[in-house]
Design a protein around this motif. Structure first.
Motif, short mmCIF file in Angstrom:
data_model
loop_
_atom_site.label_atom_id
_atom_site.label_comp_id
_atom_site.label_asym_id
_atom_site.label_seq_id
_atom_site.Cartn_x
_atom_site.Cartn_y
_atom_site.Cartn_z
N ALA A 146 1.01 -0.68 -0.25
CA ALA A 146 -0.02 0.04 0.23
C ALA A 146 0.88 1.34 0.19
CB ALA A 146 -1.58 0.37 1.41
N TRP A 147 2.22 1.13 0.45
CA TRP A 147 3.41 2.02 0.23
C TRP A 147 3.41 3.26 -0.93
CZ3 TRP A 147 7.64 2.64 -2.10
CH2 TRP A 147 7.73 0.45 -2.34
N THR A 195 -5.79 2.37 8.62
CA THR A 195 -5.84 2.92 6.74
C THR A 195 -5.47 4.35 6.74
OG1 THR A 195 -6.32 0.83 5.95
CG2 THR A 195 -6.09 2.85 4.61
N GLU A 224 -4.61 7.77 5.18
CA GLU A 224 -3.80 8.49 3.91
C GLU A 224 -4.15 9.64 3.90
OE1 GLU A 224 -4.86 8.60 -1.35
OE2 GLU A 224 -5.81 6.67 0.60
N ASP A 225 -2.87 10.72 4.13
CA ASP A 225 -2.75 11.87 3.73
C ASP A 225 -3.26 12.62 5.12
OD1 ASP A 225 -2.45 12.06 0.92
OD2 ASP A 225 -4.33 11.90 0.67
N ASN A 268 0.99 3.33 -2.68
CA ASN A 268 0.32 4.25 -3.32
C ASN A 268 0.13 5.47 -2.58
OD1 ASN A 268 -0.57 3.07 -6.20
ND2 ASN A 268 -1.29 1.80 -4.33
N GLY A 269 1.13 5.61 -1.25
CA GLY A 269 0.64 6.69 -0.57
C GLY A 269 0.54 6.36 0.67
N VAL A 270 -0.25 5.05 1.36
CA VAL A 270 -1.38 4.55 2.04
C VAL A 270 -0.31 4.03 3.38
CG1 VAL A 270 -3.21 3.30 2.14
CG2 VAL A 270 -3.50 4.78 0.16
#
Length: 344
Positions: free
Chosen positions: A257-258, A300, A302-303, A260-262
């Motif tokens: 996942a990393w 999870t 993200e951002d 994709n910035g997750v």
């Protein structure tokens, strides 16, 4: 002009050491005035240090960039100092991920057989994507280096990895692609997988997404011997002083996942969560209680900012945290942010 706006105007000169003694004193007093000011200064400093690479390429003027974004923001609306930094960082960091690749490629290594090798690196808290000479796509995670030749000659395509990377290997049945992690070599002809071997973790990990790979050991003669074949969904871990190999089926999404910035956690111990947060956000988080290290966590992100992540951790775990005061070093820079995880 407000005091915060005035300080913002002075910061580029502070980093370039072009301020007068009086101006330096004003910036120093502002930094010491509060922890919030110190944190804001350190965040600006991170952006400035990263843009030094771009300036070295003589294609990017960091002073002009900071001032231009600052002017654009203040001409639009009255914005807080921290919000201004966030917008500046958003403008500067994205192109930096790609420009940093160019910067590192300027220093080739020369192997004994006169083969030209390059080292591609990502700093802590950064990630990047790159295409190798054979068409293989590589995603590098934080604090990772990949050494590869200018051209793949001979019967193999070999690269050397330190850190964590995701490979989408260009298919070539006649010329295997080899990832040397130091302890084992991952051998493929065309597939997708991730491999990691951070030195501070004392383990090698390979997760196969598609296709098939062989885990090999190399003899002094250079001959490879297969010790384990993997199938999609397999995670192979080589750990411990005896380098025992363990293979299990896993949900690969968590491990890739990393790219994709997750940031994804699935039944991970607090110790593992902290280790990944340290690398992701370039901070030093310490767990004060041994009891908390084994607490299992699933989430999870993200951002989200680091503080948002810590606040969310508090909602589902019996923890709290405190941010330690950052120390000013001899060169007037500040130490990395330190956070202590404590029991509620």
């Amino acid at each position: 002009m407000s005091k915060e706006q005035y300080i913002e105007e002075l910061l580029p000169g502070w980093f370039e050491d072009s301020l007068s003694r009086e101006e330096k004193q004003k910036v120093s007093e502002w930094i010491d005035a509060s922890d919030e000011n110190a944190r804001s200064f350190n965040e600006f400093e991170k952006v400035w240090q990263q843009t030094e690479r771009l300036r070295s390429m003589q294609k990017y003027d960091a002073v002009q960039a900071l001032q231009k974004v600052h002017k654009r923001i203040h001409n639009t609306t009255k914005t807080s100092f921290v919000e201004i930094f966030k917008r500046i960082a958003a403008v500067l960091i994205l192109p930096l991920l790609f420009a940093s690749i160019y910067f590192y490629l300027q220093e080739p290594d020369i192997a004994p057989e006169a083969q030209q090798w390059y080292t591609l690196k990502t700093e802590t808290g950064m990630r990047s994507q790159f295409e190798l000479p054979d068409g293989t796509y590589v995603f590098l995670n934080s604090n990772t280096s990949l050494r590869y030749p200018l051209a793949f000659s001979g019967n193999t395509r070999e690269v050397e990895l330190q850190g964590e990377a995701y490979f989408d290997v260009a298919k070539n049945d006649e010329k295997p692609f080899l990832v040397n992690t130091g302890k084992i070599v991952v051998e493929v002809t065309g597939t997708e997988f991730k491999a990691s071997n951070y030195t501070d973790e004392q383990l090698v990990e390979v997760v196969l997404v598609e296709g098939s790979v062989n885990l090999c050991q190399c003899a002094a003669s250079g001959q490879r011997s297969v010790i384990q074949a993997l199938k999609p969904g397999d995670k192979a871990t080589l750990a411990g002083s005896d380098n025992k190999l363990f293979v299990e089926q896993v949900d690969v999404a968590k491990y890739i996942a990393w790219k994709n910035g997750v940031l994804m956690f699935r039944d991970d111990s607090m110790e593992d969560v902290v280790r990944r947060l340290n690398r992701w956000y370039n901070v030093d988080i310490d767990i004060s209680s041994v009891y908390l290290e084994d607490y299992v966590y699933t989430a999870t992100f993200e951002d989200e900012t680091l503080i948002q992540v810590l606040d969310l951790l508090k909602l589902s775990a019996p923890i709290d945290y405190r941010i330690k005061n950052r120390k000013r070093k001899a060169d007037n820079t500040f130490s990395k942010m330190e956070i202590e995880i404590i029991e509620k």
